[in-house]
Design a protein around this motif. Structure first.
Motif, PDB file in Angstrom:
ATOM      1  N   UNK A 380      -0.433 -74.085  61.557  1.00 52.85           N
ATOM      2  CA  UNK A 380      -1.103 -75.026  62.448  1.00 52.85           C
ATOM      3  C   UNK A 380      -2.614 -74.870  62.504  1.00 52.85           C
ATOM      4  N   UNK A 381      -3.178 -74.002  61.682  1.00 51.36           N
ATOM      5  CA  UNK A 381      -4.626 -73.834  61.703  1.00 51.36           C
ATOM      6  C   UNK A 381      -5.326 -75.145  61.347  1.00 51.36           C
ATOM      7  N   UNK A 382      -4.784 -75.836  60.360  1.00 50.57           N
ATOM      8  CA  UNK A 382      -5.339 -77.151  60.027  1.00 50.57           C
ATOM      9  C   UNK A 382      -4.194 -78.159  59.952  1.00 50.57           C
ATOM     10  N   UNK A 383      -4.552 -79.412  60.026  1.00 42.94           N
ATOM     11  CA  UNK A 383      -3.542 -80.453  59.910  1.00 42.94           C
ATOM     12  C   UNK A 383      -3.345 -80.785  58.433  1.00 42.94           C
ATOM     13  N   UNK A 384      -2.253 -81.450  58.145  1.00 48.11           N
ATOM     14  CA  UNK A 384      -1.989 -81.876  56.775  1.00 48.11           C
ATOM     15  C   UNK A 384      -3.110 -82.790  56.282  1.00 48.11           C
TER      16      UNK A 384
END
Lengths: 474, 474
Positions: A380-384
């Motif tokens: 979840x650190x970055x979004x897709x």
């Protein structure tokens, strides 16, 4: 087509990726300043003699074994004599009557149907140099002289451009998986000659064939086959006869033209090369080479489905290109979940690596980078969505994915307390939409997610937003 | 000064080691002799400056008690053997300006052992000829009788050793080109077993027949030279490992040696004066305890034709690289074809053109089987005949050439007469055997006669023993 049957046989030339050239120790590399990768031997100075690169023999045998060929215990070298400025000795060292590999068979698939092509022979020879025409002057570059070139000759078992392309695709994959060639089309490391004839279907007789030489891309192979098939049918339909000839293909004009007739065919005056000893390959040696063949495409597909539990569809897509399959393997080895890696490669990496018109996939990312992206998305650190920006940033570089996330400020907000207070504000300000939702219109959730994203400049974790939304609107 | 130049090679090596003479003195003496004998035309290039520089270096090493096997000894090299920085013309106008960027492996060996390369000797163009009358740099005159030829193609090499211009010379022998001039000039000429001496850097005439060898004043010198020249060379794939540790320690006693006499070597073509001298030599060896046995080489009558088919075929291919594109002559031209045509027309002499045309003819489709293939089969027969003969004897004795040195200009009108000069020498090249020509008397007004011993493959030592039996140099 129109009651005609097309018969096609191919001669495919493939440059081997040995470290050095076939008869000298010059580096086998593409390009470079003209005449910087050559020595007295490959530039054919008087008095020089060839010494065979054993790797080139090994690679050819490897390819032969992967194509189910008989391997000759005894094969020899011959001189193919002809004059041309790109051929400094005025002969090409090749193999005439005793090639390294004999009869073989390659199976391929077209639209789900299994087909096969018989291999007539595979032999090893040296590549020639290149002529550079510029401002009315012709210069010659010998860098490519002596690059080991494998020639694969098929039986006339192909009948359409589609079959030829499907077969070439399979061949390309064999050459890459065995590791004998990079098959870089744009560098001309695979070139093919097409022998083609047409005849009335069911007549039981082959027509007169023509040979279109030196097609260096799959698309030119396809176009020239369609062109030549139609041309021959037209000639026959108008009552003419096909002339046995050698033809060239002009890819810009999209048409083929006659180069020389049978009567002008070269007499190559082949004879055994006295400066090289014959190649003697005892069975034990051949078995050693067989044992060194790496996992081929079929075996990889089986491993992906059986051991990694990937759907057959994934396994097939991933293995189409060896570089992609290698990337997948290494990424999994680095710790990634196989299905997640597969999904990401199939959707994002292939989208980026396959450009319109290009025949080779560009793999602009390594396993470590990809594994980092997958874990950044996973935790979840970055979004897709943001991961695509990271991909763009690190593509074709050795930049770190983590640093890229920092630099681009792509870290998403996972702080549910903060998101909740923002969300509450939006819910309070939009009672009508809340009412819609409660009335059963779940589509309006997108509105709330969009508003949160707007308020947080797209950095809120959509998963967290969704969860909170459900909770707050209950 | 004259005494200096009368020394044998081995005496010269000894005198240098014992500092009885300096390399500079010897080199100067040789250069002076070359200058005095200029009209003989033995050299195409005299390397006065580099030779003197090398001699000074050698003297320095000798003063320190160091130095190789040939330290400081002036030696001549046939002009078809590549020498780095020294032009190598092959006596052809085509290569008048060609300076090789590398040393032939034998030249490397000479330099490593400290030899002083005094110059590049005249020869028949591309080694094609038996009178040294086919040189773009003019004919060579026989040192003993200026109206006669020195033989060929290594005419300059044989003559310069006879005339005291060098202590040894390198020659090349494709069909007799070392042995026949050695016989005509009264020196020792050794054609080693095919593959014993590296051919790397020898401008190829007929690769399956060519062999480099020494021309010397004594048998002992020939063996000493072979100790330097015979080694397995990684640059020549055909180079053999079957070298003797030391050739110089050949036995001197001929007792018990079985010498074969083949009737075929004493036919009508043989001059009576020459025959008498050969028989005297045989008697001499018999008196020393050698046993004379009759052998036969049934295929002998086919050897000459076989030789001209095979050697011309290979020559046509080997000389195709001389096309005006890369080095050597480039004639005025309007297009690629005229570049080839004009350069080759101007660059090659008549005999070379004849061989190229013959060679291309015998290799061309439709004629290959009748000429090249048939000749290859006869080659096998000839080899077998020699093998059979060697079951009964240790070596075969016969004349080197049918006559003594012929008059200059005598045979230039009918070139096939010159071809007949080679009848006794070519079978050896076809069979890949070693042979030596050693002076055994004089005939026809004092011209030297050479007796030829033909040995089993790699049995050079027996040849030295028998040759020594004729002239006692040890």
């Amino acid at each position: 087509m129109n009651g005609y049957e097309t018969t096609i046989g191919l001669e495919i030339h493939c440059e081997l990726k040995t470290e050095s050239k076939i008869f000298c120790s010059c580096a086998n590399v593409f390009g470079g300043e003209p005449n910087t990768h050559c020595c007295p031997v490959c530039s054919g100075l008087p008095g020089v003699m060839p010494v065979i690169n054993k790797k080139a023999v090994e690679y050819t045998v490897k390819a032969g074994l992967a194509m189910n060929c008989e391997i000759s215990e005894y094969s020899k070298w011959d001189r193919k004599n002809y004059f041309y400025p790109d051929l400094p000795k005025a002969w090409q060292t090749s193999q005439y009557d005793l090639p390294l590999c004999g009869k073989g068979l390659v199976e391929y698939e077209l639209n789900g149907e299994k087909k096969s092509v018989r291999i007539n022979r595979i032999h090893l020879e040296e590549d020639a140099g290149k002529l550079i025409h510029e401002g009315g002057i012709t210069r010659v570059d010998y860098n490519r002289c002596g690059v080991p070139l494998m020639e694969i000759v098929t039986e006339p078992d192909l009948h359409s451009a589609d079959e030829v392309l499907a077969f070439l695709d399979e061949l390309k994959s064999i050459l890459k998986y065995t590791g004998v060639s990079d098959v870089k089309m744009q560098e001309g490391s695979l070139r093919c000659d097409v022998n083609l004839s047409v005849a009335k279907a069911g007549g039981g007789k082959l027509g007169t064939r023509t040979e279109t030489k030196n097609l260096n891309s799959f698309s030119s192979a396809r176009r020239s086959i369609i062109f030549e098939t139609n041309r021959q049918i037209e000639v026959l339909e108008s009552g003419g006869e096909i002339r046995q000839e050698t033809r060239r293909w002009d890819d810009n004009k999209g048409e083929g033209y006659s180069m020389r007739g049978k009567e002008d065919a070269h007499d190559y005056r082949y004879f055994p090369e006295p400066d090289l000893m014959p190649v003697v390959l005892p069975k034990s040696e051949v078995e050693k080479i067989r044992a060194s063949i790496p996992e081929l495409k079929g075996e990889r597909i089986a491993r992906y489905t059986d051991e990694l539990s990937l759907p057959p569809y994934d396994a097939k897509i991933l293995t189409q290109d060896k570089e992609i399959a290698d990337l997948f393997d290494e990424t999994v080895k680095a710790g990634a979940n196989p299905k997640k890696a597969s999904n990401y490669i199939m959707s994002e990496i292939l989208r980026k690596g396959k450009t319109e018109g290009a025949e080779d996939v560009v793999v602009g990312i390594n396993a470590k980078q990809l594994n980092d992206i997958l874990s950044l998305v996973g935790d979840g650190t970055i979004s897709l969505v943001a991961s695509k920006q990271v991909l763009d940033d690190i593509w074709l570089s050795d930049k770190s994915a983590k640093e890229s996330v920092e630099k681009l400020g792509l870290k998403q907000n996972n702080d549910s307390g903060e998101i909740e207070s923002i969300l509450r504000g939006i819910i309070d300000a939009n009672p009508k939409v809340v009412a819609d939702y409660r009335a059963g219109n779940e589509k309006v959730t997108a509105f709330f997610v969009g508003q949160v994203m707007k308020a947080t400049k797209g950095k809120s974790n959509p998963k967290v937003v969704n969860e909170l939304l459900v909770k707050l609107l209950k | 000064m004259n005494d200096l130049l009368n020394m044998s090679l081995t005496e010269c090596v000894k005198a240098l080691k014992e500092k009885k003479v300096s390399s500079v003195e010897l080199t100067k003496a040789c250069l002076k002799r070359i200058e005095e004998n200029k009209k003989l035309n033995d050299f195409i290039t005299v390397c006065a400056d580099s030779a003197l520089a090398a001699a000074k270096e050698s003297d320095r090493r000798l003063a320190d008690g160091r130095g190789g096997m040939l330290e400081g000894v002036p030696i001549a090299v046939k002009d078809n053997i590549s020498t780095e920085g020294i032009r190598t013309t092959c006596a052809s106008k085509f290569l008048d300006n060609y300076i090789p960027p590398f040393d032939a492996s034998v030249v490397e060996a000479l330099r490593r052992e400290g030899a002083v390369i005094i110059g590049k000797t005249n020869m028949d163009e591309f080694a094609m000829g038996s009178g040294n009358e086919n040189s773009a740099y003019g004919a060579v005159k026989n040192f003993r009788d200026n109206s006669r030829v020195p033989g060929g193609s290594s005419g300059g090499s044989a003559n310069c050793v006879a005339a005291g211009e060098a202590f040894a010379a390198l020659g090349s022998d494709t069909g007799g080109s070392i042995r026949q001039p050695a016989a005509y000039c009264g020196v020792v000429g050794l054609k080693p077993t095919y593959s014993l001496v590296s051919r790397y850097g020898l401008v190829a005439f007929a690769s399956s027949l060519d062999q480099i060898g020494p021309l010397t004043r004594t048998v002992k010198d020939a063996a000493y030279m072979l100790d330097v020249l015979a080694f397995k060379d990684g640059k020549d794939s055909t180079s053999s490992e079957r070298t003797e540790k030391c050739y110089s320690d050949y036995p001197t006693d001929v007792k018990g040696k079985k010498i074969g006499i083949a009737r075929e070597y004493f036919g009508d073509a043989l001059d009576k004066g020459v025959k008498d001298e050969i028989m005297k030599a045989v008697k001499l060896l018999e008196s020393k305890g050698a046993e004379i046995v009759d052998v036969e080489i049934k295929s002998f009558p086919a050897a000459l034709a076989t030789y001209y088919v095979l050697s011309s075929a290979e020559a046509a291919s080997n000389l195709a690289r001389f096309d005006g594109v890369k080095y050597g002559i480039r004639a005025e031209n309007d297009d690629l074809y005229s570049l080839y045509y004009n350069s080759r027309t101007q660059g090659f002499g008549a005999e070379v053109k004849r061989r190229i045309m013959t060679g291309n003819y015998v290799l061309s489709s439709g004629y290959y089987d009748a000429y090249y293939l048939k000749a290859s089969k006869i080659r096998t027969l000839i080899k077998k005949d020699f093998e059979k003969a060697f079951e009964k004897c240790d070596a075969i004795v016969g004349p080197t050439a049918p006559t003594v040195a012929f008059k200059a200009g005598d045979k230039t009108k009918d070139y096939t007469k010159v071809y007949l000069e080679d009848i006794y020498t070519v079978p050896v090249n076809i069979a890949g055997l070693p042979a030596i020509s050693v002076p055994c008397g004089v005939a026809d007004g004092g011209m030297p006669v050479g007796v030829q011993f033909i040995g089993k493959a790699f049995d050079e030592k027996t040849l030295f023993t028998l040759a020594e039996g004729i002239c006692n140099s040890k």
